[in-house]
Scaffold this motif. Sequence first.
Motif: not given
Length: 123
Positions: A96-109
Amino acid sequence: ANTTTDGRSLSYPTFPSARVVAIEAMSRRSFVATMVDIPMPDESAAIVVPMDIRIPKIRLPTKLWQQFVGKRLLVEVDAWDIGSNYPHGRVLETLGNIGDLETEVKCLLCENQVRLQPFSLAA
């Protein structure tokens, strides 16, 4: 500690050391990375920067690098040529896009190898 009983010094190093003899199996871990918006000079590959600072930048062979600018990517290292500064990799998924909350959560997971698969109908 580095001498024998008769006073001769031992020939091994005083610090722990080792050398790689062979790689039996290559690890296939995926990494979350971000596209740097500057391609290689011939535009045949682009460099992505992993979220984990311990991992080196990864070269992605692609001419369509513009589609990945500003995105978080899930990448996997395929090979690392002798004498090359960067390993070669491939994109497994666009998160997803940088800075998007859903994307950042996916990244951490993804970075911590937590896979959230949808529940089956039987569950």
